[in-house]
Scaffold this active site. Structure first.
Site, short mmCIF file in Angstrom:
data_model
loop_
_atom_site.label_atom_id
_atom_site.label_comp_id
_atom_site.label_asym_id
_atom_site.label_seq_id
_atom_site.Cartn_x
_atom_site.Cartn_y
_atom_site.Cartn_z
N ALA A 46 16.10 4.79 -14.75
CA ALA A 46 16.85 6.01 -14.51
C ALA A 46 16.52 7.04 -15.59
O ALA A 46 16.37 8.23 -15.32
CB ALA A 46 18.35 5.72 -14.50
N GLU A 128 -2.09 -5.49 -22.44
CA GLU A 128 -1.10 -6.26 -23.20
C GLU A 128 0.25 -6.15 -22.51
O GLU A 128 0.62 -5.07 -22.07
CB GLU A 128 -0.97 -5.71 -24.63
CG GLU A 128 -2.28 -5.63 -25.38
CD GLU A 128 -2.19 -4.79 -26.67
OE1 GLU A 128 -1.08 -4.32 -27.03
OE2 GLU A 128 -3.24 -4.61 -27.31
N LYS A 130 3.89 -5.26 -22.09
CA LYS A 130 4.68 -4.29 -22.86
C LYS A 130 6.03 -4.93 -23.19
O LYS A 130 6.90 -5.04 -22.34
CB LYS A 130 4.87 -3.02 -22.03
CG LYS A 130 5.49 -1.89 -22.81
CD LYS A 130 5.50 -0.62 -21.97
CE LYS A 130 6.08 0.54 -22.77
NZ LYS A 130 7.43 0.28 -23.25
N GLU A 188 6.15 -5.42 -32.23
CA GLU A 188 7.43 -5.33 -31.53
C GLU A 188 8.32 -6.50 -31.94
O GLU A 188 7.91 -7.66 -31.83
CB GLU A 188 7.12 -5.38 -30.02
CG GLU A 188 8.17 -4.80 -29.13
CD GLU A 188 8.12 -3.27 -29.00
OE1 GLU A 188 7.21 -2.63 -29.58
OE2 GLU A 188 9.02 -2.73 -28.34
N LYS A 327 4.39 0.98 -16.04
CA LYS A 327 5.72 0.37 -15.91
C LYS A 327 5.83 -0.42 -14.60
O LYS A 327 5.22 -0.06 -13.60
CB LYS A 327 6.79 1.47 -15.93
CG LYS A 327 6.88 2.24 -17.24
CD LYS A 327 7.44 1.34 -18.34
CE LYS A 327 8.08 2.13 -19.47
NZ LYS A 327 9.41 2.62 -19.23
N CYS A 420 46.00 -3.20 -15.53
CA CYS A 420 44.99 -4.22 -15.25
C CYS A 420 45.21 -4.82 -13.85
O CYS A 420 46.32 -5.21 -13.52
CB CYS A 420 45.08 -5.31 -16.31
SG CYS A 420 44.01 -6.71 -15.98
ZN LIG Z 1 44.53 -7.95 -17.70
#
Ligand SMILES: [Zn+2]
Length: 702
Positions: A46, A128, A130, A188, A327, A420
């Site tokens: 995104a 390589e 990523k 990395e 990607k 809740c």
């Molecule tokens: Zn709760």
């Protein structure tokens, strides 16, 4: 987010400007969250979409491409607090992204044109995986690891030398041929999937914040001011290059070989591709196998192997022309959002969930997607009944990217509930946090087993023989719902059919042991008691401070009941004036005590209020011991005492246990393999004791 598929062709400059501003702002917010807070608010896909959109706008309206545009920046500045800065030997650039094979070939065609070569030229490429981790630069001088820094803004990063030195995967000394006097190695830092899961389990047990993904866990672990925290996190490392060319290396492949010779860990999957087919095959193979690798990768990096060509190609605005990140794609689709529901996590964090008309993404039927948090719903203006864009990337939970514009009338804006859905306790949002939480920690089904686990844990009620498995079973069967139930278990067991001792895996002896263990804890110190309640931000240390300050349960309880967050509240003033306590802790205490459900738990539990557990007053400081009132520091590995024991013993005798050596330190107790702290003590002329000498000193006098 803004509509991803809107065409920019019929845009006026005015509209483009306002779109640009919105996008640039949004990207800046995400950058801040990602780089500075280690807490991403959207998926990488995104984010990349936002960036692509901004780039497209700037391409069409070059006037928008100003110097402070996010497209001109590599990352954000290193965080303002805590870390010293280190300037890299050469800028650490980010890579251009490609999302399709066509993008990839186009990119290298452009490189060929740049060099005046035929567009059909295929450059041998090193491919390589990523790694989705944290880029770091490690400087070695005369073979020894000198400094390490994060990428930061590309020019300057944060000094994380102390943390990096705790990673066993990174050699402290490089050995081997052709080692230059100074060399900056890049690579990395990452966390494996297994280690990530374990780390989050530990975080959860501590009631600490959970990490969103392995990359953020790696970043959060490395960016610790206390390297002993980093040392406990199993970080790993892959080297991928150097800042400057190496003597005698003609190709990137040679560089990698040399790094390996020097002892640096390299990704074993790296390959040299000599044809397009090899590139395609490698990408496809990795895309298929990525989930089985055991660590996160988000694509493949291609680098032109020939270093002479690399240097001729040089760099464009923010990325080198000789390297590209390809990607992996995410799967997207549209569907109707039927309803927004709330999911309460085991730490009480409430996550809004989109209930969707089912759709198939990449062969998987998706009917729910995360909406992250309240802010995201507001920002994207997502409403029930909207058609939304859904994305599923890898193993990540599907998420709602945004609303697809439509002519149909829309529903009302979503109103976030205030109680809740599980336990009807109040939901609250702490200032400065995006998360909304259920305050019914001890009564909320969603959180109860986790809180019970905390309640019986070693530093809390320390109940021997009650495993997590047992606890969960008791909970499921409705035998133990709140802490007070633990202390009536034996009584109720007499009427239970079958009684616990006849359960599978139990016997009369193990049941007896459990009840004995529970009975032994019917008297509990105030500090342990406070800690056991599992109030967020009230850890062991804060609980001790509170217990010292208020001395008795009654005093503490009375103060907490009088606490509110108005500025002139006496208790609030009193609380925040205590050394070691802050406003956040006060806010958490307040949130806990205004929830009636929590008050019920205290009443049911505490003898002073009608329950069965007697909370002891905090003992006044022992006196007459040679260490009363002294400040001591432990360092290295102790042989006879655990660290926790040693600390408890010292505090029991009225000493202060400090984490670091300073001029105020009275004794430094040195165990095996003691490091810096011992040296520092020597330098300051502080009395250094062996573990034996310390134990002797702690013996009762006379
Ligand atoms: Zn709760």
């Amino acid at each position: 987010m803004t509509q991803p598929h809107q065409d920019s062709d019929d845009l006026s400059l005015e509209d483009a400007k306002s779109q640009w501003q919105r996008l640039a702002h949004e990207i800046a917010v995400h950058d801040e969250a990602y780089y500075t807070l280690d807490a991403p608010t959207i998926s990488d896909e995104a984010y990349d979409l936002l960036r692509k959109r901004l780039e497209a706008l700037e391409q069409r309206f070059p006037v928008l491409q100003t110097r402070d545009s996010p497209t001109q920046k590599v990352g954000v500045s290193p965080s303002k607090k805590g870390f010293a800065k280190i300037t890299h030997d050469a800028p650490m650039l980010s890579l251009e992204n490609a999302f399709s094979l066509d993008d990839v070939w186009d990119y290298f065609k452009k490189a060929a044109r740049f060099l005046g070569m035929s567009e059909e030229t295929f450059f041998p490429l090193v491919a390589e995986p990523k790694i989705d981790g944290l880029s770091c630069a490690l400087v070695f001088e005369n073979g020894g690891l000198l400094t390490a820094s994060t990428r930061g803004d590309g020019e300057t990063g944060e000094d994380v030398t102390a943390g990096i030195k705790t990673i066993p995967f990174i050699p402290q000394t490089l050995l081997g041929p052709h080692l230059p006097g100074r060399i900056e190695i890049r690579g990395e830092v990452y966390l494996s999937h297994d280690d990530f899961v374990r780390l989050n389990q530990e975080q959860e047990a501590l009631g600490a914040r959970l990490f969103a993904n392995p990359r953020n866990a790696a970043a959060g672990s490395l960016r610790q001011l206390d390297p002993s925290v980093t040392a406990k996190r199993p970080l790993k490392f892959f080297a991928y290059g150097t800042s400057l060319p190496l003597d005698g290396c003609k190709t990137h492949w040679d560089v990698l070989a040399r790094l390996a010779q020097w002892g640096l860990p390299l990704n074993p999957l790296n390959i040299l591709c000599t044809s397009k087919d090899e590139v395609i095959a490698f990408y496809k193979k990795l895309e298929q196998e990525r989930s089985a690798l055991g660590y996160d990768i988000d694509g493949v990096v291609y680098k032109i192997n020939d270093l002479a060509l690399q240097s001729r190609l040089g760099t464009a605005a923010r990325a080198p022309r000789f390297a590209l990140a390809h990607k992996f794609s995410a799967q997207k689709g549209q569907t109707v959002l039927r309803k927004i529901t709330l999911q309460v996590g085991r730490t009480g964090v409430v996550t809004p969930v989109a209930e969707l008309a089912p759709l198939t993404l990449g062969g998987v039927v998706v009917s729910r997607a995360t909406l992250h948090n309240h802010d995201e719903i507001v920002r994207k203006d997502i409403r029930e009944g909207d058609t939304v864009l859904i994305q599923r990337a890898g193993d990540v939970i599907p998420q709602v990217l945004g609303v697809v514009p439509s002519e149909r009338p829309r529903g009302d804006p979503f109103v976030f509930p205030s109680i809740c859905p599980i336990c009807a306790s109040h939901l609250e949002r702490l200032p400065g946090e995006a998360a909304i939480r259920c305050t019914g920690g001890l009564v909320c089904d969603a959180q109860a087993t986790l809180r019970l686990r905390h309640f019986v844990s070693k530093a809390a009620f320390d109940i021997d023989g009650l495993s997590i498995k047992h606890l969960e079973l008791f909970y499921e069967k409705g035998l133990v719902r709140t802490p007070a139930d633990l202390f009536t278990l034996e009584e109720r067991n007499r009427f239970l059919s079958p009684p616990i001792e006849s359960w599978n895996g139990w016997g009369p002896q193990s049941a007896r042991n459990l009840f004995d263990a529970l009975n032994q804890r019917r008297q509990i110190s105030l500090s342990r008691f406070i800690y056991a309640l599992g109030i967020p931000k009230i850890g062991e240390k804060t609980a001790k401070i509170l217990s010292k300050h208020y001395h008795t349960y009654e005093m503490w309880r009375a103060a907490m009941s009088a606490l509110n967050l108005e500025e002139n509240n006496q208790t609030l003033q009193d609380l925040i004036s205590i050394d070691g306590l802050g406003l956040t802790a006060a806010e958490e205490l307040h949130a806990f005590f205004v929830e009636p459900h929590n008050q019920d738990v205290l009443r049911a539990l505490v003898a002073q209020e009608g329950g069965t557990v007697f909370v002891e007053a905090d003992p006044l400081k022992a006196s007459g011991s040679p260490i009363t009132g002294k400040t001591v520091v432990f360092t290295g590995t102790l042989e006879r005492l655990s660290r926790r024991e040693a600390k408890a013993q010292a505090e029991g005798l009225g000493a202060n246990v400090a984490g670091s050596v300073s001029a105020k330190t009275d004794y430094v107790i040195v165990g095996k393999d003691a490091g810096k702290k011992a040296k520092e003590a020597e330098r300051l002329g502080i009395t250094i004791l062996s573990e034996e000498a310390w134990i002797t000193l702690c013996q009762p006098q006379g």
